[in-house]
Design an enzyme around this catalytic site. Sequence first.
Site, PDB file in Angstrom:
ATOM      1  N   GLU A  22       0.844  -1.211   0.000  1.00  0.00           N
ATOM      2  CA  GLU A  22       0.000   0.000   0.000  1.00  0.00           C
ATOM      3  C   GLU A  22       0.873   1.252   0.000  1.00  0.00           C
ATOM      4  O   GLU A  22       1.996   1.225   0.502  1.00  0.00           O
ATOM      5  CB  GLU A  22      -0.868   0.019   1.265  1.00  0.00           C
ATOM      6  N   ASP A  23       0.331   2.333  -0.524  1.00  0.00           N
ATOM      7  CA  ASP A  23       1.032   3.612  -0.460  1.00  0.00           C
ATOM      8  C   ASP A  23       0.900   4.238   0.921  1.00  0.00           C
ATOM      9  O   ASP A  23       1.877   4.648   1.534  1.00  0.00           O
ATOM     10  CB  ASP A  23       0.530   4.574  -1.553  1.00  0.00           C
ATOM     11  N   ASP A  38      -4.505   5.391   6.122  1.00  0.00           N
ATOM     12  CA  ASP A  38      -5.013   6.584   6.801  1.00  0.00           C
ATOM     13  C   ASP A  38      -6.042   6.138   7.841  1.00  0.00           C
ATOM     14  O   ASP A  38      -5.692   5.882   8.988  1.00  0.00           O
ATOM     15  CB  ASP A  38      -5.580   7.519   5.719  1.00  0.00           C
ATOM     16  N   PHE A  88      -1.884  16.144   4.080  1.00  0.00           N
ATOM     17  CA  PHE A  88      -2.151  15.514   2.790  1.00  0.00           C
ATOM     18  C   PHE A  88      -0.849  15.466   1.992  1.00  0.00           C
ATOM     19  O   PHE A  88      -0.280  16.498   1.660  1.00  0.00           O
ATOM     20  CB  PHE A  88      -3.235  16.275   2.027  1.00  0.00           C
ATOM     21  N   ARG A 118       2.035  12.067  -9.081  1.00  0.00           N
ATOM     22  CA  ARG A 118       2.488  10.732  -8.652  1.00  0.00           C
ATOM     23  C   ARG A 118       3.966  10.544  -8.969  1.00  0.00           C
ATOM     24  O   ARG A 118       4.656   9.733  -8.364  1.00  0.00           O
ATOM     25  CB  ARG A 118       1.694   9.635  -9.376  1.00  0.00           C
TER      26      ARG A 118
HETATM   27  P1  5GP Z   1      -7.916   4.853   4.203  1.00  0.00           P
HETATM   28  O1  5GP Z   1      -9.007   3.915   3.786  1.00  0.00           O
HETATM   29  O2  5GP Z   1      -6.824   4.204   5.011  1.00  0.00           O
HETATM   30  O3  5GP Z   1      -8.472   6.050   4.917  1.00  0.00           O
HETATM   31  O4  5GP Z   1      -7.347   5.490   2.887  1.00  0.00           O
HETATM   32  C1  5GP Z   1      -6.333   4.976   2.151  1.00  0.00           C
HETATM   33  C2  5GP Z   1      -6.301   5.653   0.798  1.00  0.00           C
HETATM   34  O5  5GP Z   1      -6.647   7.056   0.884  1.00  0.00           O
HETATM   35  C3  5GP Z   1      -4.888   5.616   0.272  1.00  0.00           C
HETATM   36  O6  5GP Z   1      -4.631   4.422  -0.439  1.00  0.00           O
HETATM   37  C4  5GP Z   1      -4.854   6.866  -0.592  1.00  0.00           C
HETATM   38  O7  5GP Z   1      -5.370   6.573  -1.862  1.00  0.00           O
HETATM   39  C5  5GP Z   1      -5.785   7.835   0.107  1.00  0.00           C
HETATM   40  N1  5GP Z   1      -5.056   8.767   0.984  1.00  0.00           N
HETATM   41  C6  5GP Z   1      -5.095   8.851   2.331  1.00  0.00           C
HETATM   42  N2  5GP Z   1      -4.298   9.835   2.799  1.00  0.00           N
HETATM   43  C7  5GP Z   1      -3.725  10.395   1.698  1.00  0.00           C
HETATM   44  C8  5GP Z   1      -2.762  11.464   1.530  1.00  0.00           C
HETATM   45  O8  5GP Z   1      -2.265  12.113   2.448  1.00  0.00           O
HETATM   46  N3  5GP Z   1      -2.406  11.746   0.235  1.00  0.00           N
HETATM   47  C9  5GP Z   1      -2.908  11.060  -0.834  1.00  0.00           C
HETATM   48  N4  5GP Z   1      -2.471  11.418  -2.039  1.00  0.00           N
HETATM   49  N5  5GP Z   1      -3.800  10.046  -0.701  1.00  0.00           N
HETATM   50  C10 5GP Z   1      -4.197   9.715   0.558  1.00  0.00           C
END
Ligand code: 5GP
Length: 177
Positions: free
Chosen positions: A99-100, A103, A152, A165
């Site tokens: 995963e990137d 959050d 962010f 990206r």
């Molecule tokens: P989660 O379900 O854990 O809240 O969200 C994960 C997804 O939200 C990540 O795979 C990404 O696509 C997006 N995301 C969450 N925080 C960020 C951030 O700070 N920057 C970006 N570009 N995407 C984020």
Amino acid sequence: MEGAERFDVMIPRDTIATRVAEMGAQITRDYADRELVLVGVLKGAVMFMADLARHIDLALRMDFLGLSSYGDATQSSGVVRITQDLSHPVGGKDVLVVEDIVDTGLTLRFLIDTLESRQPRSVKVATLLHKPANTVQQVPLDYVGFTVEDRFVVGYGLDFEQRYRNLPYVGVLRPKP
Ligand code: 5GP
């Protein structure tokens, strides 16, 4: 970058490279003699997956999953849909989700539940970034590159409205003066 927003560097490219190499070495040790399949989440994990895989000294497989969340693009709803499925079954394999960023953890929870229903031998998680401030779902993270504050972030795979990206570092958008 021409015609672009301005960014402040949060994690420089050399720091990312060093950490990704360490993670790859750790994964190499942990998965010796296993049938490792890296499952990258499109599109954000592409850069991380490509670099990480080159630091794992095993005969691994690589596959990708496309996900899209319903609802507000900036607020994770946890209601996730698979837009592109894996190309090969993972039954009996050792799956490492790449995963990137984690959050709220809602996307990852959905992903792990989906993969576990396919009876792999194991499912673990490697994420480049973790933002613990917004945790809604506690998901065990086996390999974490960097723990970051609640900002962010963009770059190294992560987008802002599908752009940036390709930045070689992780940055934060600089507020307009
Ligand atoms: P989660 O379900 O854990 O809240 O969200 C994960 C997804 O939200 C990540 O795979 C990404 O696509 C997006 N995301 C969450 N925080 C960020 C951030 O700070 N920057 C970006 N570009 N995407 C984020």
